[in-house]
Scaffold this motif. Structure first.
Motif, PDB file in Angstrom:
ATOM      1  N   GLU A 170      28.450  54.723  33.936  1.00  0.00           N
ATOM      2  CA  GLU A 170      27.064  54.917  33.164  1.00  0.00           C
ATOM      3  C   GLU A 170      26.047  56.181  34.515  1.00  0.00           C
ATOM      4  OE1 GLU A 170      24.006  54.465  31.684  1.00  0.00           O
ATOM      5  OE2 GLU A 170      22.206  54.976  33.039  1.00  0.00           O
ATOM      6  N   GLN A 171      26.193  55.976  36.546  1.00  0.00           N
ATOM      7  CA  GLN A 171      26.386  57.011  36.561  1.00  0.00           C
ATOM      8  C   GLN A 171      26.882  58.300  36.691  1.00  0.00           C
ATOM      9  OE1 GLN A 171      29.074  57.755  39.237  1.00  0.00           O
ATOM     10  NE2 GLN A 171      27.954  58.382  40.879  1.00  0.00           N
TER      11      GLN A 171
ATOM     12  N   LEU B 243      28.625  59.322  33.734  1.00  0.00           N
ATOM     13  CA  LEU B 243      27.159  60.155  32.278  1.00  0.00           C
ATOM     14  C   LEU B 243      26.400  60.561  32.156  1.00  0.00           C
ATOM     15  CD1 LEU B 243      29.923  58.201  29.929  1.00  0.00           C
ATOM     16  CD2 LEU B 243      28.589  59.877  29.023  1.00  0.00           C
ATOM     17  N   GLU B 244      25.155  59.607  33.431  1.00  0.00           N
ATOM     18  CA  GLU B 244      23.601  59.685  33.102  1.00  0.00           C
ATOM     19  C   GLU B 244      23.817  61.448  33.677  1.00  0.00           C
ATOM     20  OE1 GLU B 244      21.117  59.753  31.441  1.00  0.00           O
ATOM     21  OE2 GLU B 244      19.679  60.543  33.091  1.00  0.00           O
ATOM     22  N   THR B 245      24.491  61.371  35.299  1.00  0.00           N
ATOM     23  CA  THR B 245      24.575  62.737  36.119  1.00  0.00           C
ATOM     24  C   THR B 245      24.967  63.774  35.240  1.00  0.00           C
ATOM     25  OG1 THR B 245      24.946  61.513  37.513  1.00  0.00           O
ATOM     26  CG2 THR B 245      24.795  63.339  38.424  1.00  0.00           C
TER      27      THR B 245
ATOM     28  N   ARG C 271      24.857  64.291  31.743  1.00  0.00           N
ATOM     29  CA  ARG C 271      23.548  64.453  31.061  1.00  0.00           C
ATOM     30  C   ARG C 271      22.414  66.012  31.641  1.00  0.00           C
ATOM     31  NH1 ARG C 271      23.590  59.046  29.234  1.00  0.00           N
ATOM     32  NH2 ARG C 271      25.399  58.995  28.377  1.00  0.00           N
ATOM     33  N   GLN C 272      22.308  65.120  32.271  1.00  0.00           N
ATOM     34  CA  GLN C 272      20.730  65.925  33.243  1.00  0.00           C
ATOM     35  C   GLN C 272      21.600  67.019  33.679  1.00  0.00           C
ATOM     36  OE1 GLN C 272      18.865  64.060  36.337  1.00  0.00           O
ATOM     37  NE2 GLN C 272      19.205  61.944  35.300  1.00  0.00           N
TER      38      GLN C 272
ATOM     39  N   THR D 181      29.358  65.882  26.136  1.00  0.00           N
ATOM     40  CA  THR D 181      28.317  67.231  27.318  1.00  0.00           C
ATOM     41  C   THR D 181      29.064  68.912  26.643  1.00  0.00           C
ATOM     42  OG1 THR D 181      29.731  66.953  28.956  1.00  0.00           O
ATOM     43  CG2 THR D 181      27.075  65.788  28.480  1.00  0.00           C
TER      44      THR D 181
ATOM     45  N   MET E 225      22.861  61.504  40.247  1.00  0.00           N
ATOM     46  CA  MET E 225      21.675  60.509  39.438  1.00  0.00           C
ATOM     47  C   MET E 225      19.978  59.837  40.276  1.00  0.00           C
ATOM     48  SD  MET E 225      22.642  57.622  36.950  1.00  0.00           S
ATOM     49  CE  MET E 225      21.175  56.857  36.939  1.00  0.00           C
ATOM     50  N   CYS E 226      21.533  59.884  41.305  1.00  0.00           N
ATOM     51  CA  CYS E 226      19.642  59.039  42.202  1.00  0.00           C
ATOM     52  C   CYS E 226      20.888  58.597  44.014  1.00  0.00           C
ATOM     53  CB  CYS E 226      20.181  57.229  41.613  1.00  0.00           C
ATOM     54  SG  CYS E 226      18.884  56.704  42.770  1.00  0.00           S
TER      55      CYS E 226
ATOM     56  N   THR F 168      19.786  65.454  43.896  1.00  0.00           N
ATOM     57  CA  THR F 168      19.904  65.260  41.986  1.00  0.00           C
ATOM     58  C   THR F 168      19.760  66.695  41.336  1.00  0.00           C
ATOM     59  OG1 THR F 168      17.106  66.333  41.833  1.00  0.00           O
ATOM     60  CG2 THR F 168      17.310  63.650  42.620  1.00  0.00           C
TER      61      THR F 168
END
Ligand code: PEP
Ligand code: MN
Length: 365
Positions: A33-34, A36-38, A40-41, A82, A233-234, A247
């Motif tokens: 999750e971390q 992929l989300e990072t 994507r952003q 991506t 992401m965080c 970020t």
């Protein structure tokens, strides 16, 4: 020029690598999750090359040592979803084989690995027959020859798309940086191997996010080719290097603020530059004149000391000079360390002059 290196520009299919080359992603892939989300952003902010540590070389055992091969399918997903290119750090032959199996586009060799020629050779041997882009971080210790040696080893394995990453150097001295940038080392690398792209790693140089903007700007002002910046992401919750990660939004801001100056003076209007250079020439002439006068006075002091039977080195006087010049340097907005270095050299030369005069007087007796 360095002994024959066979280098060619780094290329990635369908991506024109223009200065500044930007690589970003988390210090470590922690969870799917971390990662992929990072990613994507970052992709949404225009980043084209994703980084994530899978195997983490940690100073002390027990710290998070990376998720290992388990994380490679996550990177593969990043690539598929991506369209970013994916990169990881490798430290041995096994890492190379695993990375190749999962379609990693670019690999880098970490600072601790570059410092170990056996490990670099093992990686070079594993890479034979596969001309993928390889970035080589500077060794942890400030040793340019060791850095160049690693570049040569990889190149001799037939890898031609090589770049260097400048991530600063370990030092025991107190410093605002996690790793001392020692800019003169990558500058010297550029002089020795001009065709080698050099990417700066402001994250590992800084160790804290607040310094990343200024280190990135300095890298651009020195005409280096790109930046590798850790993003998460965080960031505060990162499992490694939490204080230096930014970020994806912050990264976007840092890149937006960068001022890219002209790499060469080629077509800039010369009038002002010529004018400035004339001023420098004039000041240097004055500096030399002043140094000449100072040395003449030192010789007169030498003569006086000889005649009055006084030792050349007067420690208290030397301390006074240094403290006074240091304080004056600060008052004048100069770097006191630089000024101390200059006065140490001047003092050494003065002592030399005095001793030559005393010897001459002695022989003339
Ligand atoms: C990294 O890039 O996450 C890393 C471990 O860096 P270095 O080898 O520069 O310490
Ligand atoms: Mn890191």
């Amino acid at each position: 020029m360095e002994q024959a290196l066979n280098l060619e520009p780094i290329t990635l299919p369908g991506l024109e690598l223009k200065r500044p080359i930007i690589i970003s992603g988390p210090c470590s892939a922690e969870t799917e999750e971390q990662t992929l989300e990072t990613a994507r952003q970052l992709a949404a902010n225009g980043v084209k090359i994703f980084r994530a540590g899978i195997w983490k070389p940690r100073t002390r055992p027990g710290a998070f040592e990376g998720v290992g091969t388990l994380g490679l399918p996550w990177l593969k997903r990043v690539k598929e979803e991506t369209g970013m290119f994916i990169s990881v750090e490798v430290a041995n032959a096994h890492h190379v084989f695993e990375a190749l199996k999962f379609g990693v586009d670019l690999i880098w060799i970490g600072a601790r690995t570059t410092a170990n020629p056996f490990a670099v050779q093992e990686i070079a041997d594993a890479l034979k027959g596969c001309n993928m882009p390889v970035l080589i971080k500077n060794p942890v210790n400030p040793d340019l020859e060791l850095w160049i040696g690693a570049i040569e080893r990889i190149n001799r394995a037939g890898i031609t798309k090589i770049g260097a990453i400048h991530r600063g150097f370990s030092t025991y001295d107190k410093s605002e940086f996690r790793n001392d940038p020692n800019w003169q080392i990558p500058i010297e690398l550029r002089r020795r191997i001009p065709q080698l792209p050099i990417i700066t790693d402001p994250s590992h140089i800084s160790g804290k996010r607040d310094l990343i903007q200024s280190v990135s700007q300095e890298a651009m002002d020195l005409n280096f080719d790109g930046l590798i910046i850790e993003s998460h992401m965080c960031p505060e919750k990162a499992w490694s290097d939490a204080s230096q990660q930014v970020t994806p939004e912050h990264l976007k801001e840092i890149l937006k603020n960068l001022v890219l100056r002209r790499p060469s003076i080629g077509d800039t209007p010369r009038v002002t530059l010529d004018e400035l250079r004339k001023q420098i020439d004039k000041l240097d002439t004055q500096l030399l004149q002043i140094l000449h006068e100072r040395m003449t006075i030192s010789e007169a002091i030498g003569k006086y000391k000889y005649e009055n039977n006084i030792t050349i080195l007067q420690t208290r006087r030397y301390d006074e000079i240094m403290n006074n010049r240091k304080a004056r340097a600060i008052e004048n907005g100069l770097n006191p360390e630089f000024v101390v270095k200059v006065f140490e050299d001047i003092h050494e030369e003065s002592i030399q002059r005095q001793s030559t005069i005393m010897n001459k007087e002695l022989q003339g007796k």
